[in-house]
Design a protein around this motif. Structure first.
Motif, PDB file in Angstrom:
ATOM      1  N   ALA A 160       0.839  -1.206   0.000  1.00 20.42           N
ATOM      2  CA  ALA A 160       0.000   0.000   0.000  1.00 20.42           C
ATOM      3  C   ALA A 160       0.873   1.254   0.000  1.00 20.42           C
ATOM      4  O   ALA A 160       0.541   2.256  -0.638  1.00 20.42           O
ATOM      5  N   LEU A 161       2.004   1.162   0.684  1.00 21.34           N
ATOM      6  CA  LEU A 161       2.952   2.292   0.674  1.00 21.34           C
ATOM      7  C   LEU A 161       3.505   2.497  -0.742  1.00 21.34           C
ATOM      8  O   LEU A 161       3.652   3.634  -1.214  1.00 21.34           O
ATOM      9  N   ALA A 162       3.797   1.391  -1.415  1.00 25.14           N
ATOM     10  CA  ALA A 162       4.268   1.469  -2.807  1.00 25.14           C
ATOM     11  C   ALA A 162       3.177   2.057  -3.706  1.00 25.14           C
ATOM     12  O   ALA A 162       3.462   2.834  -4.623  1.00 25.14           O
ATOM     13  N   LEU A 163       1.917   1.698  -3.414  1.00 29.64           N
ATOM     14  CA  LEU A 163       0.793   2.238  -4.198  1.00 29.64           C
ATOM     15  C   LEU A 163       0.662   3.748  -3.982  1.00 29.64           C
ATOM     16  O   LEU A 163       0.322   4.490  -4.915  1.00 29.64           O
ATOM     17  N   PHE A 164       0.965   4.194  -2.759  1.00 28.47           N
ATOM     18  CA  PHE A 164       0.961   5.634  -2.488  1.00 28.47           C
ATOM     19  C   PHE A 164       2.030   6.325  -3.352  1.00 28.47           C
ATOM     20  O   PHE A 164       1.773   7.374  -3.943  1.00 28.47           O
ATOM     21  N   GLY A 165       3.199   5.691  -3.436  1.00 35.51           N
ATOM     22  CA  GLY A 165       4.268   6.240  -4.291  1.00 35.51           C
ATOM     23  C   GLY A 165       3.850   6.278  -5.749  1.00 35.51           C
ATOM     24  O   GLY A 165       4.087   7.264  -6.453  1.00 35.51           O
ATOM     25  N   TYR A 166       3.191   5.213  -6.187  1.00 33.65           N
ATOM     26  CA  TYR A 166       2.675   5.134  -7.567  1.00 33.65           C
ATOM     27  C   TYR A 166       1.697   6.279  -7.840  1.00 33.65           C
ATOM     28  O   TYR A 166       1.796   6.965  -8.866  1.00 33.65           O
ATOM     29  N   SER A 167       0.774   6.511  -6.905  1.00 29.68           N
ATOM     30  CA  SER A 167      -0.238   7.550  -7.090  1.00 29.68           C
ATOM     31  C   SER A 167       0.385   8.943  -7.069  1.00 29.68           C
ATOM     32  O   SER A 167       0.011   9.805  -7.867  1.00 29.68           O
ATOM     33  N   ALA A 168       1.318   9.158  -6.128  1.00 26.82           N
ATOM     34  CA  ALA A 168       1.989  10.461  -6.037  1.00 26.82           C
ATOM     35  C   ALA A 168       2.737  10.742  -7.338  1.00 26.82           C
ATOM     36  O   ALA A 168       2.696  11.863  -7.857  1.00 26.82           O
ATOM     37  N   CYS A 169       3.371   9.715  -7.878  1.00 24.36           N
ATOM     38  CA  CYS A 169       4.088   9.858  -9.150  1.00 24.36           C
ATOM     39  C   CYS A 169       3.099  10.170 -10.278  1.00 24.36           C
ATOM     40  O   CYS A 169       3.366  11.026 -11.125  1.00 24.36           O
ATOM     41  N   SER A 170       1.928   9.498 -10.255  1.00 22.42           N
ATOM     42  CA  SER A 170       0.901   9.744 -11.284  1.00 22.42           C
ATOM     43  C   SER A 170       0.417  11.191 -11.221  1.00 22.42           C
ATOM     44  O   SER A 170       0.262  11.839 -12.254  1.00 22.42           O
ATOM     45  N   VAL A 171       0.171  11.694  -9.993  1.00 25.56           N
ATOM     46  CA  VAL A 171      -0.289  13.083  -9.841  1.00 25.56           C
ATOM     47  C   VAL A 171       0.728  14.030 -10.472  1.00 25.56           C
ATOM     48  O   VAL A 171       0.376  14.929 -11.244  1.00 25.56           O
ATOM     49  N   ALA A 172       2.003  13.787 -10.172  1.00 28.20           N
ATOM     50  CA  ALA A 172       3.055  14.673 -10.705  1.00 28.20           C
ATOM     51  C   ALA A 172       3.129  14.579 -12.228  1.00 28.20           C
ATOM     52  O   ALA A 172       3.180  15.603 -12.911  1.00 28.20           O
ATOM     53  N   LEU A 173       3.095  13.358 -12.765  1.00 25.12           N
ATOM     54  CA  LEU A 173       3.273  13.189 -14.216  1.00 25.12           C
ATOM     55  C   LEU A 173       2.068  13.686 -15.020  1.00 25.12           C
ATOM     56  O   LEU A 173       2.217  14.094 -16.165  1.00 25.12           O
TER      57      LEU A 173
ATOM     58  N   THR B   7       6.187   4.623 -16.037  1.00 20.26           N
ATOM     59  CA  THR B   7       7.027   5.191 -14.969  1.00 20.26           C
ATOM     60  C   THR B   7       6.385   4.950 -13.605  1.00 20.26           C
ATOM     61  O   THR B   7       7.051   4.542 -12.651  1.00 20.26           O
ATOM     62  N   ALA B   8       5.058   5.197 -13.519  1.00 23.03           N
ATOM     63  CA  ALA B   8       4.367   5.029 -12.237  1.00 23.03           C
ATOM     64  C   ALA B   8       4.421   3.562 -11.795  1.00 23.03           C
ATOM     65  O   ALA B   8       4.640   3.266 -10.611  1.00 23.03           O
ATOM     66  N   TRP B   9       4.237   2.638 -12.741  1.00 21.53           N
ATOM     67  CA  TRP B   9       4.327   1.210 -12.414  1.00 21.53           C
ATOM     68  C   TRP B   9       5.727   0.859 -11.899  1.00 21.53           C
ATOM     69  O   TRP B   9       5.885   0.106 -10.946  1.00 21.53           O
ATOM     70  N   LEU B  10       6.754   1.430 -12.565  1.00 20.85           N
ATOM     71  CA  LEU B  10       8.137   1.162 -12.140  1.00 20.85           C
ATOM     72  C   LEU B  10       8.398   1.731 -10.747  1.00 20.85           C
ATOM     73  O   LEU B  10       9.138   1.137  -9.959  1.00 20.85           O
ATOM     74  N   VAL B  11       7.772   2.874 -10.449  1.00 22.45           N
ATOM     75  CA  VAL B  11       7.912   3.461  -9.103  1.00 22.45           C
ATOM     76  C   VAL B  11       7.317   2.499  -8.077  1.00 22.45           C
ATOM     77  O   VAL B  11       7.910   2.247  -7.025  1.00 22.45           O
ATOM     78  N   TRP B  12       6.125   1.935  -8.405  1.00 23.17           N
ATOM     79  CA  TRP B  12       5.512   0.964  -7.482  1.00 23.17           C
ATOM     80  C   TRP B  12       6.482  -0.192  -7.218  1.00 23.17           C
ATOM     81  O   TRP B  12       6.728  -0.565  -6.070  1.00 23.17           O
ATOM     82  N   LEU B  13       7.039  -0.736  -8.314  1.00 18.07           N
ATOM     83  CA  LEU B  13       7.934  -1.891  -8.205  1.00 18.07           C
ATOM     84  C   LEU B  13       9.192  -1.530  -7.403  1.00 18.07           C
ATOM     85  O   LEU B  13       9.630  -2.307  -6.540  1.00 18.07           O
ATOM     86  N   ALA B  14       9.754  -0.347  -7.683  1.00 20.24           N
ATOM     87  CA  ALA B  14      10.983   0.078  -6.993  1.00 20.24           C
ATOM     88  C   ALA B  14      10.733   0.228  -5.489  1.00 20.24           C
ATOM     89  O   ALA B  14      11.518  -0.275  -4.674  1.00 20.24           O
TER      90      ALA B  14
END
Lengths: 117, 133
Positions: A69-82, A95-102
């Motif tokens: 869920a923390l990774a999903l938060f990162g994914y969403s934050a990245c999506s908002v920015a992009l 990119t957002a998917w890769l952020v989730w994975l990272a």
């Protein structure tokens, strides 16, 4: 084994579709966006895990889902920015998917000896 | 500015059939993937895939429309709050799975997700002033 895979596919696909329809039915967009993070995959997976591996494994899977869920938060934050840039949609999604994975891999490496499984 | 969520059949009709199909396939695929990863690599790494972003196509298709990027950003802001609520769902399952029967665990965890998501949305995004495109 094959029956288990088919059951997972149908149950997961159905629940994600149902939450997708709920998401599409609501206005404004910020509210419907909540349902993109609904526990659709989780409900399907946890139900099957419970029936095949028992309550202890289900609890452990949910414990690690917290990190997901923390990774999903990162994914969403990245999506908002992009979404506020001119990056093409496919590149933003990748990119957002890769952020989730990272984030997920990083958390797994950091916590695997700390969190009980 | 407070906003009340409303049902919009227009929004619902604007979703193409392929988008519904894509959601089903991606959702099913991710659920299978999570199961296989739990089996192959253990419950730790696989458990994280229970929070994998499976409902993606909405933002993707939105971004292609006129004024779509603003809507996609709003969608993603909601998604961000949903992710926090998803942590609440996971915490509830991990706390109760060994004590309660599974239907009760999943039902209470789902209500927890909805309550956290709605509360956070009401206090944050519902009060945002309208922005220019």
């Amino acid at each position: 084994m094959l029956g288990d895979v088919v059951l997972r596919f149908v149950l997961g696909g159905t629940l994600v579709s149902v939450f997708g329809v709920i998401a599409a039915a609501f206005k404004p967009r910020s509210f419907s966006g909540l349902f993109a993070a609904a526990p659709a995959v989780a409900i399907a997976s946890l139900a099957i895990t419970y029936s095949t591996d028992g309550a202890a494994t289900t609890a452990a899977a949910a414990r690690w889902m917290l990190a997901g869920a923390l990774a999903l938060f990162g994914y969403s934050a990245c999506s908002v920015a992009l979404c506020q840039t001119r990056v093409p949609a496919w590149l933003a999604a990748t990119t957002a998917w890769l952020v989730w994975l990272a984030v997920a891999v990083m958390l797994w490496f950091s916590l695997r000896h700390v969190v009980r499984t | 500015v407070d906003v009340t969520p409303r049902i919009s059949t227009r929004n619902l009709r604007s979703v193409a059939r392929w988008e519904h199909a894509a959601r089903f396939v991606i959702g099913g695929g991710v659920t299978v993937l999570a199961g296989l990863i739990i089996e192959r690599f253990g419950v730790a790494f696989g458990g994280m895939f229970l929070a994998f972003p499976a409902i993606l196509p909405a933002s993707l298709t939105l971004m292609k429309r006129q004024d779509g990027r603003r809507m996609a950003a709003d969608d993603a802001r909601g998604n961000r709050i949903g992710a926090i609520a998803l942590a609440g769902f996971a915490a509830m399952v991990t706390t109760t799975a060994k004590i309660w029967p599974l239907p009760a665990t999943l039902a209470v965890a789902s209500v927890t997700w909805l309550a956290i998501a709605y509360a956070l949305w009401s206090f944050t995004l519902a009060r945002r002033p309208p922005r220019r495109p």
